[in-house]
Design a protein around this motif. Structure first.
Motif, PDB file in Angstrom:
ATOM      1  N   LEU A 122     -55.287 -64.217  81.689  1.00  0.00           N
ATOM      2  CA  LEU A 122     -55.715 -64.993  80.362  1.00  0.00           C
ATOM      3  C   LEU A 122     -54.458 -64.936  79.485  1.00  0.00           C
ATOM      4  N   TYR A 123     -53.857 -63.882  79.420  1.00  0.00           N
ATOM      5  CA  TYR A 123     -52.683 -63.544  78.664  1.00  0.00           C
ATOM      6  C   TYR A 123     -51.579 -64.202  79.017  1.00  0.00           C
ATOM      7  N   ILE A 124     -51.012 -64.054  80.144  1.00  0.00           N
ATOM      8  CA  ILE A 124     -50.046 -64.641  80.573  1.00  0.00           C
ATOM      9  C   ILE A 124     -49.967 -66.043  81.019  1.00  0.00           C
ATOM     10  N   LYS A 125     -51.188 -66.750  80.973  1.00  0.00           N
ATOM     11  CA  LYS A 125     -51.167 -68.278  81.414  1.00  0.00           C
ATOM     12  C   LYS A 125     -50.133 -68.996  80.334  1.00  0.00           C
ATOM     13  N   PRO A 126     -50.669 -68.912  79.042  1.00  0.00           N
ATOM     14  CA  PRO A 126     -49.597 -69.789  78.207  1.00  0.00           C
ATOM     15  C   PRO A 126     -48.042 -69.584  78.338  1.00  0.00           C
TER      16      PRO A 126
END
Length: 482
Positions: A122-126
């Motif tokens: 969730l943190y690295i998706k963007p």
């Protein structure tokens, strides 16, 4: 080497647009995540691919390897390319651990160092900016792709066998041992007074408690106790800050760097010990050629006994911990660490007073220091040290670590860090499972010609000094003869 049939790595469903770490690209334009869910990719004429409606740019390894600076960091995780530059300062393990993998494939490091991969995604998706072009290998070309695949297959096998599941009873008994020793020390003091013999006895008990607390906090810091990260983080505060009086943030930032790049100078802070000690082969020669002589490095093996062993914990670690806490304004750590000193003043202050209690605290740390220094250094200082060589995860860890022979005493005395190879390969694995996976790791090392070092403990102690003397000779040769 064939271990067994492949298993789903995590037993989790694959979200649309978020392929699993175990995902493998297929020639039909689809990717299968561990043989289960599929994420469709549609090739486009402009050389890009559409993943769940999002257009991703294709990159070659040559493109990615240009972004290998602290101010420009790209990582590859399961063929996906992430630009982590602007997010690095938010990384819980600190920005440096990300910079150590800038421009490289970080798939196995990512998997090894994180517990809940769904949360991390969730943190690295963007931060996702593209993926490797179809003709590019999944790892850099200098890495053995078959070795990498065999290691990942081993990990899937161990996950299927629940080797990453903790026995809570084991860790509860370990914590009970620590608390019982502290309680026993206070009861002895309360019943017999604070004479010298009693003070020495309770210092011995508190030293055992503190050393075992070091090993327990190490387990929890690697999130090998609970399934949820938040519970591990909270318990880590209790053990590291409250029971030991040291900062969890300091430990996390330092230890994460050591794990991802062990014995790699200067990325591993544990081997960058100049100007006091020169380790390995490269650093002594560098200092010698530059005519650097802060101290007489020919006697550094003696300084190890006089300085490193007694002052490793009470001076070096304590000052670093305080520096990180106050400069970083980690108020939670400061509060928890303060509770350590408050607890000691409440329990021991009535017998020794404020100054006497401070002396007791640091006397115990002085006694603990050689124990921790020997255990942590015997598996690394005698092993290979180098600058960055960008090797695969298995090779990186095995050449920089060694094991100590197993026995009940060795397991207890080292907190199971006599299995350093297994610990470095699988940091989140509960330590009571190391001996179970060691034969498989040894077999994999044998297949690829990697030396799996296992030695007696006393020999390991001596190897520290022998390695320091060897490094000092290299320095002297470069200093006096060039």
């Amino acid at each position: 080497m064939k271990f067994e049939e492949k298993h789903d790595s995590y037993g989790t469903s694959i979200r649309k647009g978020q392929p699993d770490i175990g995902e493998k690209p297929q020639a039909n334009g689809k990717s299968v995540a561990n043989g289960e869910a599929e994420v469709c990719r549609k090739p486009e004429a402009n050389g890009k691919q559409s993943v769940s409606g999002k257009s991703l740019k294709m990159y070659t390894w040559k493109d990615i390897q240009r972004h290998n600076q602290e101010t420009d960091m790209w990582l590859v995780i399961d063929r996906k390319v992430y630009n982590v530059t602007s997010w690095a300062h938010k990384h819980p393990g600190g920005p440096r651990v990300l910079s150590h993998y800038a421009g490289e494939d970080a798939t196995d490091a990512f998997r090894a160092m994180h517990l809940d991969l769904d949360v991390v995604r969730l943190y690295i998706k963007p931060l996702l900016i593209g993926e490797l072009a179809p003709g590019e290998p999944s790892q850099e070309r200098n890495k053995n792709s078959q070795l990498v695949e065999d290691f990942q297959e081993l990990r899937r096998l161990l996950e299927a066998k629940n080797m990453f599941k903790a026995n809570l009873g084991f860790f509860f008994l370990h914590l009970a041992q620590i608390l019982a020793l502290e309680a026993l020390a206070w009861l002895i003091l309360w019943n017999f007074g604070s004479c010298w013999t009693v003070t020495l006895l309770i210092s011995f008990l508190l030293t055992i408690s503190q050393a075992q607390s070091s090993f327990l906090q190490h387990d929890i810091g690697h999130q090998s106790l609970f399934k949820k990260s938040k519970w591990n983080h909270l318990m880590h505060k209790f053990v590291m800050c409250h029971l030991k009086g040291l900062s969890t943030n300091w430990w996390n930032y330092r230890h994460s760097q050591h794990h991802v790049k062990p014995n790699i100078y200067p990325k591993d802070p544990d081997v960058d010990m100049g100007p006091l000690f020169l380790l390995g082969e490269l650093q002594p020669v560098k200092y010698g050629k530059k005519k650097i002589k802060y101290i007489n490095y020919e006697k550094q093996h003696l300084y190890f006994y006089m300085v490193a062993l007694p002052f490793h914990m009470p001076i070096y670690f304590n000052l670093q911990s305080m520096q990180v806490m106050y400069l970083g304004r980690y108020w939670a750590d400061i509060a928890w660490v303060s509770s350590f000193y408050i607890r000691y003043f409440i329990t021991f202050g009535p017998f020794y007073g404020v100054f006497g209690t401070v002396l007791l605290i640091y006397f115990v740390k002085l006694l603990e220091s050689p124990w921790i220094a020997y255990v942590t250094q015997m598996s690394h200082i005698p092993m290979k040290m180098s600058q960055e060589e960008n090797q695969d995860w298995l090779t990186t860890q095995v050449v920089a670590t060694c094991n100590i022979e197993q026995s009940f005493f060795n397991d207890w005395f080292t907190g199971h860090l006599n299995f350093q190879i297994e610990h470095h390969l699988f940091p989140t694995m509960p330590r009571h499972n190391y001996h179970k996976v060691a034969p498989l790791v040894r077999s994999l090392c044998a297949k690829y010609g990697l030396q799996y070092v296992n030695k007696p403990m006393l020999k390991a102690f001596g190897d520290i000094v022998r390695a320091l003397k060897k490094s000092s000779a290299l320095w002297a040769d470069a200093y006096y003869k060039t």
